[in-house]
Design an enzyme around this catalytic site. Structure first.
Site, PDB file in Angstrom:
ATOM      1  N   THR A  21       0.816  -1.211   0.000  1.00  0.00           N
ATOM      2  CA  THR A  21       0.000   0.000   0.000  1.00  0.00           C
ATOM      3  C   THR A  21       0.854   1.268   0.000  1.00  0.00           C
ATOM      4  O   THR A  21       1.887   1.347   0.678  1.00  0.00           O
ATOM      5  CB  THR A  21      -0.976   0.032   1.205  1.00  0.00           C
ATOM      6  OG1 THR A  21      -1.694   1.263   1.147  1.00  0.00           O
ATOM      7  CG2 THR A  21      -0.253  -0.047   2.535  1.00  0.00           C
ATOM      8  N   SER A  23      -0.572   4.203   0.790  1.00  0.00           N
ATOM      9  CA  SER A  23      -1.280   5.170   1.637  1.00  0.00           C
ATOM     10  C   SER A  23      -0.440   5.758   2.782  1.00  0.00           C
ATOM     11  O   SER A  23      -0.490   6.966   3.004  1.00  0.00           O
ATOM     12  CB  SER A  23      -2.564   4.545   2.191  1.00  0.00           C
ATOM     13  OG  SER A  23      -3.428   4.258   1.117  1.00  0.00           O
ATOM     14  N   LYS A  72     -13.397  -4.468   1.873  1.00  0.00           N
ATOM     15  CA  LYS A  72     -14.240  -3.308   1.576  1.00  0.00           C
ATOM     16  C   LYS A  72     -15.735  -3.619   1.648  1.00  0.00           C
ATOM     17  O   LYS A  72     -16.536  -2.741   1.948  1.00  0.00           O
ATOM     18  CB  LYS A  72     -13.918  -2.787   0.167  1.00  0.00           C
ATOM     19  CG  LYS A  72     -12.636  -1.968   0.084  1.00  0.00           C
ATOM     20  CD  LYS A  72     -12.401  -1.516  -1.351  1.00  0.00           C
ATOM     21  CE  LYS A  72     -11.520  -0.289  -1.386  1.00  0.00           C
ATOM     22  NZ  LYS A  72     -11.412   0.300  -2.725  1.00  0.00           N
ATOM     23  N   ALA A 133     -15.774  -4.553 -14.514  1.00  0.00           N
ATOM     24  CA  ALA A 133     -17.034  -4.695 -13.780  1.00  0.00           C
ATOM     25  C   ALA A 133     -16.775  -5.133 -12.341  1.00  0.00           C
ATOM     26  O   ALA A 133     -17.606  -5.776 -11.709  1.00  0.00           O
ATOM     27  CB  ALA A 133     -17.943  -5.695 -14.490  1.00  0.00           C
ATOM     28  N   GLY A 135     -14.999  -3.845  -8.343  1.00  0.00           N
ATOM     29  CA  GLY A 135     -15.300  -2.800  -7.370  1.00  0.00           C
ATOM     30  C   GLY A 135     -14.982  -1.404  -7.884  1.00  0.00           C
ATOM     31  O   GLY A 135     -15.748  -0.456  -7.644  1.00  0.00           O
TER      32      GLY A 135
HETATM   33  P1  NAP Z   1     -11.630  -6.337  -9.069  1.00  0.00           P
HETATM   34  O1  NAP Z   1     -12.886  -6.091  -8.331  1.00  0.00           O
HETATM   35  O2  NAP Z   1     -10.819  -7.557  -8.798  1.00  0.00           O
HETATM   36  O3  NAP Z   1     -12.005  -6.324 -10.651  1.00  0.00           O
HETATM   37  C1  NAP Z   1     -11.004  -6.589 -11.598  1.00  0.00           C
HETATM   38  C2  NAP Z   1     -11.537  -6.243 -12.978  1.00  0.00           C
HETATM   39  O4  NAP Z   1     -10.464  -6.375 -13.914  1.00  0.00           O
HETATM   40  C3  NAP Z   1     -12.646  -7.163 -13.459  1.00  0.00           C
HETATM   41  O5  NAP Z   1     -13.525  -6.419 -14.280  1.00  0.00           O
HETATM   42  C4  NAP Z   1     -11.870  -8.204 -14.273  1.00  0.00           C
HETATM   43  O6  NAP Z   1     -12.642  -8.836 -15.266  1.00  0.00           O
HETATM   44  C5  NAP Z   1     -10.860  -7.304 -14.932  1.00  0.00           C
HETATM   45  N1  NAP Z   1      -9.691  -8.049 -15.397  1.00  0.00           N
HETATM   46  C6  NAP Z   1      -8.756  -8.686 -14.646  1.00  0.00           C
HETATM   47  N2  NAP Z   1      -7.822  -9.254 -15.433  1.00  0.00           N
HETATM   48  C7  NAP Z   1      -8.170  -8.954 -16.726  1.00  0.00           C
HETATM   49  C8  NAP Z   1      -7.622  -9.263 -17.994  1.00  0.00           C
HETATM   50  N3  NAP Z   1      -6.501  -9.991 -18.099  1.00  0.00           N
HETATM   51  N4  NAP Z   1      -8.240  -8.790 -19.090  1.00  0.00           N
HETATM   52  C9  NAP Z   1      -9.364  -8.042 -18.990  1.00  0.00           C
HETATM   53  N5  NAP Z   1      -9.949  -7.721 -17.814  1.00  0.00           N
HETATM   54  C10 NAP Z   1      -9.358  -8.180 -16.698  1.00  0.00           C
HETATM   55  O7  NAP Z   1     -10.619  -5.121  -8.911  1.00  0.00           O
HETATM   56  P2  NAP Z   1     -10.989  -3.586  -8.650  1.00  0.00           P
HETATM   57  O8  NAP Z   1     -10.995  -3.327  -7.208  1.00  0.00           O
HETATM   58  O9  NAP Z   1     -12.202  -3.271  -9.460  1.00  0.00           O
HETATM   59  O10 NAP Z   1      -9.701  -2.844  -9.244  1.00  0.00           O
HETATM   60  C11 NAP Z   1      -9.475  -2.753 -10.642  1.00  0.00           C
HETATM   61  C12 NAP Z   1      -8.285  -1.838 -10.888  1.00  0.00           C
HETATM   62  O11 NAP Z   1      -8.576  -0.515 -10.446  1.00  0.00           O
HETATM   63  C13 NAP Z   1      -7.033  -2.291 -10.130  1.00  0.00           C
HETATM   64  O12 NAP Z   1      -5.974  -2.264 -11.031  1.00  0.00           O
HETATM   65  C14 NAP Z   1      -6.819  -1.251  -9.072  1.00  0.00           C
HETATM   66  O13 NAP Z   1      -5.461  -0.989  -8.845  1.00  0.00           O
HETATM   67  C15 NAP Z   1      -7.490  -0.023  -9.679  1.00  0.00           C
HETATM   68  N6  NAP Z   1      -8.022   0.868  -8.633  1.00  0.00           N
HETATM   69  C16 NAP Z   1      -7.486   2.101  -8.530  1.00  0.00           C
HETATM   70  C17 NAP Z   1      -7.945   2.977  -7.578  1.00  0.00           C
HETATM   71  C18 NAP Z   1      -7.333   4.352  -7.468  1.00  0.00           C
HETATM   72  O14 NAP Z   1      -7.493   4.986  -6.432  1.00  0.00           O
HETATM   73  N7  NAP Z   1      -6.663   4.831  -8.490  1.00  0.00           N
HETATM   74  C19 NAP Z   1      -8.981   2.590  -6.721  1.00  0.00           C
HETATM   75  C20 NAP Z   1      -9.529   1.309  -6.856  1.00  0.00           C
HETATM   76  C21 NAP Z   1      -9.016   0.450  -7.814  1.00  0.00           C
HETATM   77  P3  NAP Z   1     -13.420 -10.207 -14.954  1.00  0.00           P
HETATM   78  O15 NAP Z   1     -14.701  -9.801 -14.331  1.00  0.00           O
HETATM   79  O16 NAP Z   1     -13.584 -10.826 -16.281  1.00  0.00           O
HETATM   80  O17 NAP Z   1     -12.545 -11.016 -14.035  1.00  0.00           O
END
Ligand code: NAP
Length: 279
Positions: A21, A23, A72, A133, A135
């Protein structure tokens, strides 16, 4: 041994794993700058330990903390006072106190709005494509709805999850995109948002095809730990592009406001993040 007085009142981010992290680096540099007596720590907490953690937190004078993956969602059944966004999303990232009681907020919403801030008007008028799709996509959709964005297209690798998300946000009238429609087709997008985790690892490809990018588009990636291929292909075409560090910093800033009732030095936090990540 140093006392709490020397360290400052503890604020924790809990998750598992937690060692990567960013943070503590963002918050502690800011607490130091404005000389607030708080110290931010990362703590690995297992699902089964969540209740004990909250019992301890209630007994301390800590103003709250952050919750990251995988807690979360599960934290929402353990704390009853929630903002409307937490109720809708079923996920929280911040614990804060009001009249002594622990409350939950989701400050990712605020972070996302700041990330997209220069293009909010454009987003209201043009087609917006959201990739993912999970979080992060769910929090992004909630924010897009609050900003009054109307033309939202959604693509996800696993189609059932995209369909489920669409049903959760029926009020937004989201259009689902097939893999074929993502690769090329009748719909053009002015803003593309990557909320997938494709890009987190070195060598990861872009979920959006390079051939579809042009200089008038905007590419926004929520991933913040590196400059992703997604961001690079937009930059290579002379398009506007932005990685996710701003979202991380502004969700932290909003949490800080809830804890301290004051504004944090956001520029310092942003610089600390950029320096650490080498961006
Ligand atoms: P999550 O709930 O695990 O969702 C992951 C998403 O990525 C799902 O839609 C998944 O698709 C997709 N995915 C994973 N591997 C893939 C691949 N090889 N090809 C295409 N799609 C793929 O994770 P999350 O919490 O939503 O986080 C997603 C991203 O957002 C992370 O990289 C995280 O670092 C970033 N994030 C950034 C912030 C910020 O403050 N900047 C905050 C939150 C999250 P499937 O449904 O098909 O598995």
């Amino acid at each position: 041994m140093r006392s709490v007085k020397e360290y400052g009142t503890p604020i924790w981010v809990i998750g598992n794993p937690i060692e990567h992290t960013l943070s503590p680096r963002l918050h502690n540099v800011a607490f130091d700058e404005v000389k607030l007596p708080f110290r931010y720590f990362a703590l690995e907490v297992e699902e089964a330990e969540l209740n004990s953690f909250l019992t301890i937190l209630r007994q301390l004078d800590s103003p709250g903390g952050n919750i990251t993956l995988p807690h979360k969602e599960s934290i929402c059944s353990l704390i009853q006072n929630k903002t409307d966004s937490v109720k809708k999303l079923g996920a929280a990232n911040t614990i804060y106190r009001r009249t002594g009681e622990l409350c939950l907020a989701n400050t990712d919403i605020h972070g996302f709005k700041k990330l997209i801030e220069p293009w909010q008007q454009m987003a209201r008028e043009e087609n917006v494509l959201l990739l993912g799709a999970g979080g992060a996509a769910r929090a992004s959709l909630y924010s897009l709805g609050q900003l009054g964005v109307k033309n939202i297209y959604l693509w996800n690798r696993t189609k059932e999850k995209a369909q489920k998300l669409r049903e959760e946000f029926l009020e937004l009238n989201i259009s689902l995109l097939s893999d074929k429609q993502l690769q090329g087709g009748e719909v053009n997008f002015q803003i593309v948002i990557n909320a997938t985790s494709l890009g987190l690892n070195p060598g990861d490809d872009s979920p959006f095809p390079k051939a579809r990018v042009n200089s008038k588009m905007v590419g926004i990636d929520l991933i913040y730990n590196r400059k992703t291929k997604f961001v690079r292909i937009f930059e290579e075409h002379g398009a506007a592009a932005r990685g996710g560090l701003r979202m991380l910093v502004y969700q932290a800033a909003r949490a800080w406001e809830l804890w301290t009732d004051s504004k944090p030095p956001v520029k310092t936090m942003l610089e600390a993040g950029k320096n650490y990540l080498g961006l």
